[in-house]
Design an enzyme around this catalytic site. Structure first.
Site, PDB file in Angstrom:
ATOM      1  N   TYR A   1       0.928  -1.072   0.482  1.00  0.00           N
ATOM      2  CA  TYR A   1      -0.047   0.193  -0.128  1.00  0.00           C
ATOM      3  C   TYR A   1       1.235   0.438   0.097  1.00  0.00           C
ATOM      4  CZ  TYR A   1      -4.399  -3.393   0.851  1.00  0.00           C
ATOM      5  OH  TYR A   1      -4.952  -3.782   0.985  1.00  0.00           O
TER       6      TYR A   1
ATOM      7  N   ASP B   1      -2.517 -18.328   1.250  1.00  0.00           N
ATOM      8  CA  ASP B   1      -3.783 -19.076   1.049  1.00  0.00           C
ATOM      9  C   ASP B   1      -4.255 -19.812   1.868  1.00  0.00           C
ATOM     10  OD1 ASP B   1      -1.346 -20.299   0.739  1.00  0.00           O
ATOM     11  OD2 ASP B   1      -2.820 -20.261  -1.658  1.00  0.00           O
TER      12      ASP B   1
ATOM     13  N   ASP C   1     -10.140  -8.645   8.284  1.00  0.00           N
ATOM     14  CA  ASP C   1     -12.155  -9.022   7.966  1.00  0.00           C
ATOM     15  C   ASP C   1     -12.408 -10.357   7.488  1.00  0.00           C
ATOM     16  OD1 ASP C   1     -11.819  -6.076   7.524  1.00  0.00           O
ATOM     17  OD2 ASP C   1     -12.317  -6.401   6.191  1.00  0.00           O
TER      18      ASP C   1
END
Ligand code: NAD
Length: 350
Positions: free
Chosen positions: A136, A220, A248
């Site tokens: 980011y 993953d 999340d």
């Protein structure tokens, strides 16, 4: 020195932080509390969402607890003066690089989960997400036109040894105070940054934290295991991008937005920033409908991680659990209690 700086902010922020104040005054009457305008409220009063004085007060406090910021009334304000800009400036100014997000499931709410009760009841998992580096923020980042038509977009995933080590250290320290297990999630099978991540975490573990159990997990696979058997985890440390997604995912195992606290920590001895995950909820602001538990549980985290009051943190956690077990529910949990009545329910159990 102020122990706790409250930044109520906007919308339901002042409503939920008022309940934190009641709880703090009952549970830890010796703590000094200061309160300052922040976000849109600060813009209206002082022309800036975060004033220099408020940032200085935040850096000088032992813990900072924020309600929420933002709302439609500030939509037309210049970008750098918006309430959300104040929040980013606060995080940057306080140099908080480790984002702690618990995924907690209170037994009385287990049936609200999308997973079976037995998979989530008693779940207590802590994410430590790197907050200020990675893809980011990495350079270069751009979108360019290609000569033959079409475009090319580039983001850069970048981590240094020091950035990985400091966030891993937070995870190991937390695990020592919890159940002693850290999973480090990356993609070392396909990414060089993942390889370095694994190397640095392994090395730090060997040098300083051999008493903690360390397991490496590919990100993953972590995503699958979180829905398959979430209770196998204690602390999961991961980078900014994987942490954003995985935390999340885990949070959604446990029900309402009104229940989820968070913390952002910096270097040892520096104040932490505590805040509910939810926003200012303009749709219900001023109506006494907000669930204050996310804010109250954020205070519970502050007691534990910045204020060195673990016994009081345990008492507060137990009081929330008992209030829920006794049937206390705000509207988001399918009940009819007001914000203040939910505060009353927690105080009664305290
Ligand atoms: P939101 O979290 O404010 O609300 C989403 C939904 O959840 C709404 O229906 C709201 O009523 C409900 N909700 C949220 N918190 C609740 C609580 N404690 N109890 C009961 N119900 C609750 O998100 P949004 O609507 O996308 O954003 C509203 C404003 O908040 C925007 O201005 C946004 O920028 C800001 N925001 C701020 C933060 C922050 O301060 N950290 C985080 C997210 C959004």
């Amino acid at each position: 020195m102020t122990d706790l700086l409250l930044l109520p902010g906007d919308g339901i922020g002042p409503e939920v932080t008022a309940q934190v104040r009641r709880v703090a005054e009952r549970l830890t009457p010796d703590l000094s509390i200061e309160e300052r305008a922040f976000g849109g409220a600060s813009y209206d009063a002082h022309g800036a969402p975060l004033t220099d004085e408020t940032l200085a007060a935040a850096k000088a406090a032992r813990a900072v607890l924020m309600g929420a910021v933002g709302g439609p009334q500030w939509a037309g304000v210049a970008r750098d003066k918006r309430p959300e800009a104040g929040l980013l400036a606060l995080r940057a100014g306080m140099e908080v690089f480790a984002n702690l997000r618990p995924a907690l499931c209170f037994g009385p709410l287990a049936d609200a989960s999308s997973l079976k009760r037995e998979l989530v009841e008693g779940l207590d998992l802590m994410f430590v997400r790197e907050l200020t580096g990675g893809i980011y923020f990495g350079q270069p980042r751009f979108i360019e036109d290609l000569p033959g038509g079409g475009k090319r977009a580039v983001d850069t995933q970048v981590y240094t040894t020091a950035e990985i080590e400091r966030v891993a250290r937070v995870a190991f320290e937390l695990a020592r105070k919890r159940r002693g297990k850290v999973h480090s999630a990356e993609k070392s099978n396909v990414m060089d940054s993942g390889l370095l991540w694994r190397e640095v975490v392994t090395d730090l573990h060997r040098r300083e934290y051999a008493d903690v159990t360390l397991e490496h997990i590919l990100a993953d696979n972590a995503a699958m295991q979180i829905v398959k058997n979430p209770k196998q985890f204690d602390v999961i440390v991961t980078d900014n991008l994987f942490g954003d997604i995985l935390s999340d995912e885990a949070a959604q195992l446990t029900g309402s937005l009104g229940m989820l606290p968070s913390a952002a920590l910096g270097a040892e001895g520096k104040p932490g920033l505590y805040e509910p995950i939810h926003g200012s909820a303009p749709d219900i602001a001023g109506q006494g409908l907000a669930n204050p538990l996310a804010a109250i549980l954020s205070f519970e985290m502050a007691l534990r991680w910045s204020l060195a009051r673990p016994a009081e943190a345990d008492r507060l956690f137990a009081a929330v659990d008992k209030a829920l077990a006794a049937g206390a529910r705000t509207r988001d949990l399918g009940g009819s209690l007001t914000t203040a009545q939910m505060g009353d329910a927690v105080l009664a159990e305290l």
